[in-house]
Structure formats: C-alpha cells, structure tokens
Design an enzyme around this catalytic site. Structure first.
Site, PDB file in Angstrom:
ATOM      1  N   ASN A   9      20.050 -16.261  12.636  1.00 27.18           N
ATOM      2  CA  ASN A   9      19.894 -15.192  11.100  1.00 27.18           C
ATOM      3  C   ASN A   9      19.897 -15.493  10.126  1.00 27.18           C
ATOM      4  O   ASN A   9      21.323 -15.908   9.452  1.00 27.18           O
ATOM      5  CB  ASN A   9      21.175 -14.113  11.475  1.00 27.18           C
ATOM      6  N   TRP A  10      19.130 -15.061   9.364  1.00 23.69           N
ATOM      7  CA  TRP A  10      19.298 -16.247   7.550  1.00 23.69           C
ATOM      8  C   TRP A  10      19.768 -14.922   6.901  1.00 23.69           C
ATOM      9  O   TRP A  10      20.760 -15.584   5.656  1.00 23.69           O
ATOM     10  CB  TRP A  10      17.456 -15.710   7.443  1.00 23.69           C
ATOM     11  N   LYS A  11      20.282 -14.048   7.046  1.00 21.09           N
ATOM     12  CA  LYS A  11      21.859 -13.312   6.617  1.00 21.09           C
ATOM     13  C   LYS A  11      20.546 -12.262   5.518  1.00 21.09           C
ATOM     14  O   LYS A  11      19.233 -12.534   4.888  1.00 21.09           O
ATOM     15  CB  LYS A  11      22.993 -13.328   6.179  1.00 21.09           C
ATOM     16  N   HIS A  97      25.549  -6.232  13.543  1.00 20.70           N
ATOM     17  CA  HIS A  97      26.197  -7.669  13.386  1.00 20.70           C
ATOM     18  C   HIS A  97      27.569  -6.718  12.430  1.00 20.70           C
ATOM     19  O   HIS A  97      27.701  -5.882  12.290  1.00 20.70           O
ATOM     20  CB  HIS A  97      25.289  -7.735  12.442  1.00 20.70           C
ATOM     21  N   GLU A  99      29.330  -8.231  10.223  1.00 23.79           N
ATOM     22  CA  GLU A  99      29.365  -7.941   8.834  1.00 23.79           C
ATOM     23  C   GLU A  99      28.625  -6.407   8.459  1.00 23.79           C
ATOM     24  O   GLU A  99      29.088  -5.524   7.151  1.00 23.79           O
ATOM     25  CB  GLU A  99      28.184  -8.462   8.054  1.00 23.79           C
ATOM     26  N   GLU A 169      30.567 -13.190  18.940  1.00 24.32           N
ATOM     27  CA  GLU A 169      30.712 -13.218  17.208  1.00 24.32           C
ATOM     28  C   GLU A 169      31.953 -13.149  16.974  1.00 24.32           C
ATOM     29  O   GLU A 169      32.461 -12.095  16.440  1.00 24.32           O
ATOM     30  CB  GLU A 169      29.482 -13.185  16.728  1.00 24.32           C
ATOM     31  N   GLY A 175      31.094 -17.896   9.514  1.00 25.57           N
ATOM     32  CA  GLY A 175      31.101 -18.741   8.393  1.00 25.57           C
ATOM     33  C   GLY A 175      31.907 -19.772   8.172  1.00 25.57           C
ATOM     34  O   GLY A 175      32.178 -20.091   6.823  1.00 25.57           O
ATOM     35  N   SER A 215      29.700 -20.281  13.992  1.00 29.19           N
ATOM     36  CA  SER A 215      29.199 -21.722  13.076  1.00 29.19           C
ATOM     37  C   SER A 215      28.869 -22.602  14.463  1.00 29.19           C
ATOM     38  O   SER A 215      29.523 -23.956  14.871  1.00 29.19           O
ATOM     39  CB  SER A 215      31.069 -22.001  12.415  1.00 29.19           C
ATOM     40  N   GLY A 236      24.019 -18.369  11.753  1.00 27.01           N
ATOM     41  CA  GLY A 236      23.426 -18.022  10.331  1.00 27.01           C
ATOM     42  C   GLY A 236      23.616 -19.203   9.765  1.00 27.01           C
ATOM     43  O   GLY A 236      22.163 -19.696   9.583  1.00 27.01           O
ATOM     44  N   GLY A 237      25.321 -20.315   9.093  1.00 31.23           N
ATOM     45  CA  GLY A 237      24.033 -20.890   8.356  1.00 31.23           C
ATOM     46  C   GLY A 237      23.826 -21.934   8.689  1.00 31.23           C
ATOM     47  O   GLY A 237      22.648 -22.463   8.023  1.00 31.23           O
TER      48      GLY A 237
END
Ligand code: 13P
Length: 257
Positions: A9-11, A97, A99, A169, A175, A215, A236-237
């Site tokens: 997930n590049w966001k 998601h 977010e 999640e 994150g 994470s 993500g990251g």
C-alpha cells in the site's frame, strides 16, 4: 492452501518516476510466485495504468486501487468509480482502510456499498478492519472487529465470500513501528475466521485470505506470516523499498515441491 498475499500500500507516496523505478527494481528480483501466492501493488489512481502495464506479464502480480467511490457514477467531482477502475484493468481495491475511515469519515454502510460496486464490476475487494489503541487497551478488540465485519460484509453471499480477502490492521500498529506480536495477530485472525464460520460456514471461512497489516518489515514478516491464520500482509512503509518488500514476499508460506 488458500491464497497467500503480499500487498503493498503505497498510500500517498512517490512520484510516477519513483513508482516505476520501485516496480522495476522489485520485478528485477525475479521472484517466482507459486500458484497460491500473489503480489499486489496498491498504487495511487494516476499510476494504475502504468504499473499494470509493467506487471501484466508476470504471473500472479496484480494492481490495486486504494479506494473507490460508493456511488456508481454522476456528479461527484474528484471521485473515482469502480467501473472506471475496471476500465483501466485494476484487479483489487482496498476498501475501508483505517485512514479513510478516520480522515474521510467512511462508515460501515458506505463500505458495504463500495464492496457491492466492486463485485458488480469484477473487482476484488481487500476489506480492512482493525481496532484503535483505546479499544485494545480496554480488551474490547474482538467485539469491535466483529462489528466491522458484520456491518460491511454480512450481506454478502457464500459465493462472494469464497476466496475473499480481509486485512486486519490494528490502528495502533500502523506506521508506528509497533507491530502486533505474531501471537496477537494469530489470535485476531482466528477470531475473524471463527466469526465468518459462525455466520456462513467452515468452508467459506477457510477460503478467506486474512492479511496482517501494521509495521510489517523484512525482519518480522516471516514470523508473522508463519502463523496458521495469517495469509500474508498489507504493507505500507516497507513496501516503498524494493529489497525490503522482496524479502517480505519471500516470507509468504510456500508449498514444498
Ligand atoms: P505500515 O506498514 O507503514 O505500518 O502501514 C500499514 C498499512 O496501513 C497498510 O495498509
């Protein structure tokens, strides 16, 4: 074995040049996926066509949009419909998601409608669920996640849920560098599977791929993915680094040949 998935997930990160370089670097690792394994790139809308073009000749590599709108079409300036995503050969759509739930006030009903539109347009939803820290601290996470499943998924048929993808999640692990322990992940994944088995049946529940997100890194993926009910991750990251994401892909469960 049910599908084991490493989903990026590049966001809202990377320019198109950076995204293409990241994809090229990852593909140059030549990771051959087994039949039950998939890699999904969850990229920003404007990159879907280019990244799909890059991956389309690679077996079991797919692209995902990070969202779609909950209405079919019309005067919704700035929104992107499920039909539009299908028309640019999108495979999956990340739905709900945390977010989006938090910053864009997406509620259970909207998510249910988005999922319906995905099915109507031959897109595969990746349905996200997970509790905030306050709920975890009160030890109320099981009921909280169960309610998320009930409100957005329980209208679906057995057929629609067979092979469905859920991502658990926990918000406190996104994150933050703080992962759920593999035992905490396994416990919630088993709970999710039990909830689906109780509402539907064992066969449906056993067919659902439940990804862990929060994470996930190269150095913890193997342990987390090794848990019985963890079928890969939504990352993500760490998905923004080709070498790191490659290690995460290689941490998926394999079938020995
Ligand atoms: P991180 O891997 O950066 O914690 O993000 C998880 C996530 O939100 C994936 O959808």
């Amino acid at each position: 074995m049910r599908k084991q998935i490493a989903a990026a997930n590049w966001k809202m990160n990377l320019t198109i040049e950076q995204g293409i370089k990241l994809t090229d670097d990852l593909l140059s690792e030549n990771i051959e996926l087994q039949d039950h394994q998939e890699v999904i790139f969850g990229v920003p809308f404007p990159y879907l066509i280019s990244i799909k073009e890059k991956i389309k000749s690679y077996k079991n590599y797919f692209v995902a949009a990070q969202n779609c709108y909950f209405q079919k079409a019309g005067a919704y300036t700035g929104e992107v419909s499920a039909e539009m995503l299908t028309s640019v050969a999108t495979d999956y759509v990340i739905i709900g998601h945390s977010e989006r739930r938090e910053y864009f006030n997406e509620n259970h009903q909207m998510l249910a409608e988005k999922i319906n539109l995905c099915f109507e347009n031959d897109l595969k939803p990746i349905f996200c669920c997970g509790e905030p820290l306050s709920i975890r601290e009160a030890n109320e996470q099981n009921g909280y996640v169960e309610n998320q499943l009930k409100e957005s998924l329980f209208h679906l048929t057995d057929k629609q849920l067979t092979g469905f993808v859920i991502a658990y999640e926990p918000i406190w692990a996104i994150g933050t560098g703080k992962t759920a322990s593999s035992a905490q992940a396994q416990e919630m994944h088993a709970h999710i599977r039990n909830v689906m088995a109780a509402k539907y049946n064992n066969e449906v529940a056993e067919s659902i791929s439940i990804l862990y997100g929060g994470s996930v890194k190269a150095n913890n993926a193997k342990e987390i993915f090794g848990e019985k009910d963890v079928d890969g991750g939504l990352v993500g990251g760490a998905s923004l680094n080709a070498a790191e994401f490659a290690t995460i892909i290689k941490s998926l469960k394999t079938i020995s040949r």
